[in-house]
Design a protein around this motif. Structure first.
Motif, PDB file in Angstrom:
ATOM      1  N   ASN A 147      16.281 -71.841 -11.264  1.00  7.97           N
ATOM      2  CA  ASN A 147      17.498 -71.029 -11.247  1.00  7.97           C
ATOM      3  C   ASN A 147      17.723 -70.386  -9.893  1.00  7.97           C
ATOM      4  OD1 ASN A 147      18.621 -71.102 -14.037  1.00  7.97           O
ATOM      5  ND2 ASN A 147      16.531 -70.532 -14.514  1.00  7.97           N
ATOM      6  N   VAL A 148      16.617 -69.898  -9.290  1.00 11.67           N
ATOM      7  CA  VAL A 148      16.741 -69.244  -7.985  1.00 11.67           C
ATOM      8  C   VAL A 148      17.233 -70.246  -6.941  1.00 11.67           C
ATOM      9  CG1 VAL A 148      15.421 -68.175  -6.112  1.00 11.67           C
ATOM     10  CG2 VAL A 148      15.022 -67.474  -8.496  1.00 11.67           C
ATOM     11  N   PHE A 149      16.572 -71.425  -6.895  1.00  5.20           N
ATOM     12  CA  PHE A 149      16.966 -72.417  -5.886  1.00  5.20           C
ATOM     13  C   PHE A 149      18.402 -72.889  -6.123  1.00  5.20           C
ATOM     14  CE2 PHE A 149      12.236 -73.735  -5.760  1.00  5.20           C
ATOM     15  CZ  PHE A 149      11.946 -72.685  -4.904  1.00  5.20           C
ATOM     16  N   PHE A 150      18.780 -73.030  -7.387  1.00  6.63           N
ATOM     17  CA  PHE A 150      20.129 -73.521  -7.674  1.00  6.63           C
ATOM     18  C   PHE A 150      21.175 -72.484  -7.258  1.00  6.63           C
ATOM     19  CE2 PHE A 150      23.766 -74.905 -10.249  1.00  6.63           C
ATOM     20  CZ  PHE A 150      23.808 -76.225  -9.823  1.00  6.63           C
ATOM     21  N   ALA A 151      20.861 -71.210  -7.503  1.00  4.52           N
ATOM     22  CA  ALA A 151      21.782 -70.146  -7.101  1.00  4.52           C
ATOM     23  C   ALA A 151      21.895 -70.098  -5.586  1.00  4.52           C
ATOM     24  CB  ALA A 151      21.297 -68.805  -7.650  1.00  4.52           C
ATOM     25  N   LEU A 152      20.757 -70.236  -4.878  1.00  4.10           N
ATOM     26  CA  LEU A 152      20.789 -70.246  -3.412  1.00  4.10           C
ATOM     27  C   LEU A 152      21.640 -71.407  -2.909  1.00  4.10           C
ATOM     28  CD1 LEU A 152      17.065 -69.424  -2.489  1.00  4.10           C
ATOM     29  CD2 LEU A 152      19.073 -67.962  -2.171  1.00  4.10           C
ATOM     30  N   ASN A 153      21.521 -72.521  -3.620  1.00  2.16           N
ATOM     31  CA  ASN A 153      22.299 -73.705  -3.260  1.00  2.16           C
ATOM     32  C   ASN A 153      23.798 -73.432  -3.379  1.00  2.16           C
ATOM     33  OD1 ASN A 153      23.440 -76.468  -3.564  1.00  2.16           O
ATOM     34  ND2 ASN A 153      23.148 -76.064  -5.754  1.00  2.16           N
ATOM     35  N   LEU A 154      24.212 -72.765  -4.462  1.00  2.00           N
ATOM     36  CA  LEU A 154      25.641 -72.450  -4.647  1.00  2.00           C
ATOM     37  C   LEU A 154      26.106 -71.451  -3.601  1.00  2.00           C
ATOM     38  CD1 LEU A 154      25.955 -72.176  -8.536  1.00  2.00           C
ATOM     39  CD2 LEU A 154      26.588 -74.097  -7.052  1.00  2.00           C
TER      40      LEU A 154
ATOM     41  N   ILE B 158       3.972 -78.993 -14.413  1.00  2.00           N
ATOM     42  CA  ILE B 158       5.274 -79.626 -14.558  1.00  2.00           C
ATOM     43  C   ILE B 158       6.199 -78.889 -13.608  1.00  2.00           C
ATOM     44  CG2 ILE B 158       6.245 -78.182 -16.417  1.00  2.00           C
ATOM     45  CD1 ILE B 158       6.958 -81.166 -17.589  1.00  2.00           C
ATOM     46  N   ASP B 159       7.153 -79.596 -13.018  1.00  2.00           N
ATOM     47  CA  ASP B 159       8.044 -78.945 -12.067  1.00  2.00           C
ATOM     48  C   ASP B 159       9.487 -79.143 -12.505  1.00  2.00           C
ATOM     49  OD1 ASP B 159       9.419 -77.871  -9.968  1.00  2.00           O
ATOM     50  OD2 ASP B 159       8.110 -78.730  -8.436  1.00  2.00           O
ATOM     51  N   LEU B 160      10.083 -78.053 -13.001  1.00  2.00           N
ATOM     52  CA  LEU B 160      11.476 -78.114 -13.438  1.00  2.00           C
ATOM     53  C   LEU B 160      12.425 -77.884 -12.274  1.00  2.00           C
ATOM     54  CD1 LEU B 160      11.176 -76.106 -16.767  1.00  2.00           C
ATOM     55  CD2 LEU B 160      11.172 -78.573 -16.440  1.00  2.00           C
ATOM     56  N   SER B 161      11.870 -77.559 -11.100  1.00  3.63           N
ATOM     57  CA  SER B 161      12.740 -77.205  -9.981  1.00  3.63           C
ATOM     58  C   SER B 161      12.981 -78.370  -9.027  1.00  3.63           C
ATOM     59  CB  SER B 161      12.153 -76.015  -9.211  1.00  3.63           C
ATOM     60  OG  SER B 161      10.986 -76.390  -8.531  1.00  3.63           O
ATOM     61  N   VAL B 162      12.420 -79.557  -9.336  1.00  8.33           N
ATOM     62  CA  VAL B 162      12.556 -80.674  -8.379  1.00  8.33           C
ATOM     63  C   VAL B 162      14.015 -81.005  -8.095  1.00  8.33           C
ATOM     64  CG1 VAL B 162      10.318 -81.815  -8.631  1.00  8.33           C
ATOM     65  CG2 VAL B 162      12.121 -82.282 -10.292  1.00  8.33           C
TER      66      VAL B 162
END
Lengths: 360, 264
Positions: A166-173, A102-106
């Motif tokens: 969380n990591v990708f979302f933080a990088l995005n911000l 399952i991929d929660l990071s999509v």
């Protein structure tokens, strides 16, 4: 195989000889099934039937309740536009769920890559087509990292992608400085990014290039899953990884390819997202994660892997879109739309369990 | 049907050794499989027969000694390499994918692609050809009475699944088929079908190594029986020269091996 075709050699024991005279039926089935049992068997044999029936029933009900407004080509194309993003991300999610992951990071990959595309083109003045390619590269890298966590560090996909989300979302911000890139700036500097939102007239229906892109992705992935050895290996890996390994499939390689491909598809979803909303927002598409899982589950994919189809996901996404749109046209409050989607998910899984029980 | 003991063994080991720390799993073991025979390998738990079989199927790399295939030394770094040389193994846990159909399972990992540009550029599978060949193989082995080739393997019984696994090995095994406990999980009737199937494969010219704990099954189908004890071959017997209790006695060390060594 008839049990009398080979004469047993001299050493056959008596108790085995008796077996040769046994009934030749391996199993017998009761023929007097009830209509419900027959329906259940039908659903088991055609897993696509259940979501398709729900979709048809929903379309019929809403055209009765709402009237002509619902069936108007304009409204139908609006539904298609509304499900485009969930559809594209649903493709990525289907690939991963087929491997029992399952991929929660999509959603986070999609938002991150949309920000990369936007900032590359608008703030750094890079050619828009190159910006899109860089975004796709970032999506592939994000998927590659997920794949490494899962195949090398042996972290369960749920946890690995919960972390990377969380990591990708933080990088995005961080990369976007939490700033939105305005639609006007994009259309002045890099209109190619909004190309996916442009519409073409099709017998009164307004199709976006994004919707066509989505259908193209569905077709490509359908082809890859059903007509290439890679696709068979994806199913085998999700179905029984040990058996797949013994059959000579390098399952870790298959998993890596699936996560990287999912990352690429999410990046294409980012391009579709920019076209849909016009601007680039680091806060966009926060619901996409769960919506993509919803589409896959309603489409009949098993969360245990190895079972399901890509067109099921398309139908699942359309079911969600039709319900949202129909309820909105009928003047139902948004909260009841969410309520209905929740009921749909639970019903889809309950029907799935009911079909599987007792029909081996 | 008759084995050729005067010819070069198809598969042979000489002085094979495998140690795990202070434990010697294979202790200078010799082994020969001749063309056209079913050779059963029996041995008590811990005798090292599974280590021997792993060495033969490429799942284990021996420390010393050599493995000869058709008289030529070979080295397998993985089961894939052994398979590429024509040694197929039917694993105890079957190695079939339940959700895939029979044809897909037979060709899993070795799919055929369409000829021409469809296959080379678009990587398109030749489903028709795979189904046709799978159907032909299953029919040849007498397995096509109830199965529809596009039926999911999960809808088959245990014996039928074993049939699919055996058919796969017969389809691709050009030299040797190794079967690990093929009847262990099956009922009486299904065991009978699988035993007939094993003979069928042998009669079509493929020599078979059969690992089994089931003495009646071993004595029914085996042409020769390799008895493994303490990491090496204790004896070779035949169902004609020895009884089951003799075999068990040799296996457990209760019978003096020297008196029965020349039986074959």
């Amino acid at each position: 195989m008839s049990s009398t075709d080979t004469k047993p050699s001299t050493a056959v024991l008596d108790h085995d000889k008796v077996a040769d005279q046994a009934s030749t039926y391996v199993a017998q089935f009761e023929r007097n099934e009830t209509p419900i049992q027959r329906f259940k068997k039908f659903l088991h044999h055609y897993p696509i039937a259940a979501p398709l029936i729900v979709l048809l029933l929903a379309v019929i009900s809403f055209s009765v309740i709402v009237g002509d407004r619902f069936l108007h080509p304009f409204n139908l194309s609006l539904i298609l536009q509304q499900v485009t993003i969930i559809g594209v991300i649903g493709v990525a999610q289907t690939l991963i769920i087929l491997t029992a992951g399952i991929d929660l990071s999509v959603g986070a990959i999609m938002v991150l890559t949309s920000v990369v595309m936007g900032r590359m083109a608008v703030n750094h003045g890079i050619d828009p087509s190159l910006s899109i390619l860089i975004g796709i590269g970032v999506g592939a890298l994000a998927g590659f990292i997920n794949g490494l966590l899962i195949t090398r560090l042996k972290i369960p996909p749920f946890i690995a992608t919960l972390g990377s989300w969380n990591v990708f979302f933080a990088l995005n911000l961080w990369y976007s400085k939490s700033e939105t890139i305005r639609s006007q700036d994009i259309s002045n500097i890099a209109p190619l990014l909004q190309w996916t939102g442009q519409t073409i007239d099709f017998f009164g229906a307004r199709l976006t290039y994004g919707s066509l892109l989505m259908l193209g992705i569905f077709f490509l992935i359908w082809y890859a899953l059903n007509w290439t050895a890679w696709g068979r290996h994806v199913y085998a890996t999700g179905d029984d990884p040990e058996a797949a390994k013994l059959a000579g499939i390098r399952t870790n390689r298959i998993l890596m390819s699936v996560y990287v491909l999912a990352g690429v598809v999410c990046a294409i979803g980012a391009w579709v997202l920019i076209g849909r909303i016009g601007s680039v927002s680091p806060q966009a598409g926060t619901m996409t994660n769960l919506d993509s899982i919803t589409a896959v589950v309603i489409g009949g994919c098993s969360l245990f892997g190895g079972r399901g189809s890509i067109y099921g996901t398309l139908i699942g996404a359309l079911v969600v879109g039709v319900f949202r749109n129909g309820l909105a046209l009928a003047g139902v409050d948004v909260l009841w739309q969410e309520f209905t989607v929740g009921i749909l998910i639970i019903s889809a899984v309950a029907i799935d369990q009911w079909i599987r029980r007792g029909t081996a | 049907m008759t084995a050729h003991y005067d010819k070069t063994p198809v598969l042979q080991t000489k002085n094979l050794v495998k140690r795990y720390g202070s434990v010697t799993a294979i202790d200078h073991a010799d082994f020969e499989l001749y063309p056209g025979e079913i050779l059963a390998v029996i041995g008590d738990n811990g005798a090292g027969k599974s280590s021997l079989i792993k060495a033969l199927s490429g799942a284990l790399i021996p420390d010393e000694g050599e493995i000869l295939l058709d008289g030529k030394p070979v080295h397998f770094a993985s089961p894939m390499e052994a398979r590429a040389l024509g040694i197929e193994t039917v694993y105890q846990n079957l190695a079939v994918s339940p959700a895939l159909n029979i044809a897909d399972n037979l060709y899993l990992g070795r799919e055929l692609r369409k000829p021409g540009i469809l296959g080379s550029v678009f990587r398109m599978l030749d489903k028709k050809e795979m189904e046709r060949r799978a159907q032909a193989k299953m029919t040849e082995l007498g397995l096509m009475t109830i199965q529809n080739i596009s039926q999911a393997v999960e809808s088959l019984s245990g014996g039928q699944r074993q049939g699919v696994a055996v058919a796969r090995s017969a389809l691709f095994g050009s030299k040797v088929v190794i079967m690990d406990e093929p009847t262990a999980a099956l009922g009486v009737k299904e065991s009978r079908r699988v035993l007939n199937l094993i003979k069928e494969v042998r009669d079509r010219g493929l020599p078979i190594i059969l690992i089994s704990h089931n003495m009646p099954h071993v004595f029914e189908v085996a042409d020769r029986i390799h008895i493994h004890r303490l990491g090496k071959r204790a004896a070779i017997v035949t169902p004609q020269s020895h009884s089951m209790s003799d075999a068990v006695a040799i296996m457990t060390g209760a019978m003096d091996v020297k008196t029965s060594n020349e039986a074959a």
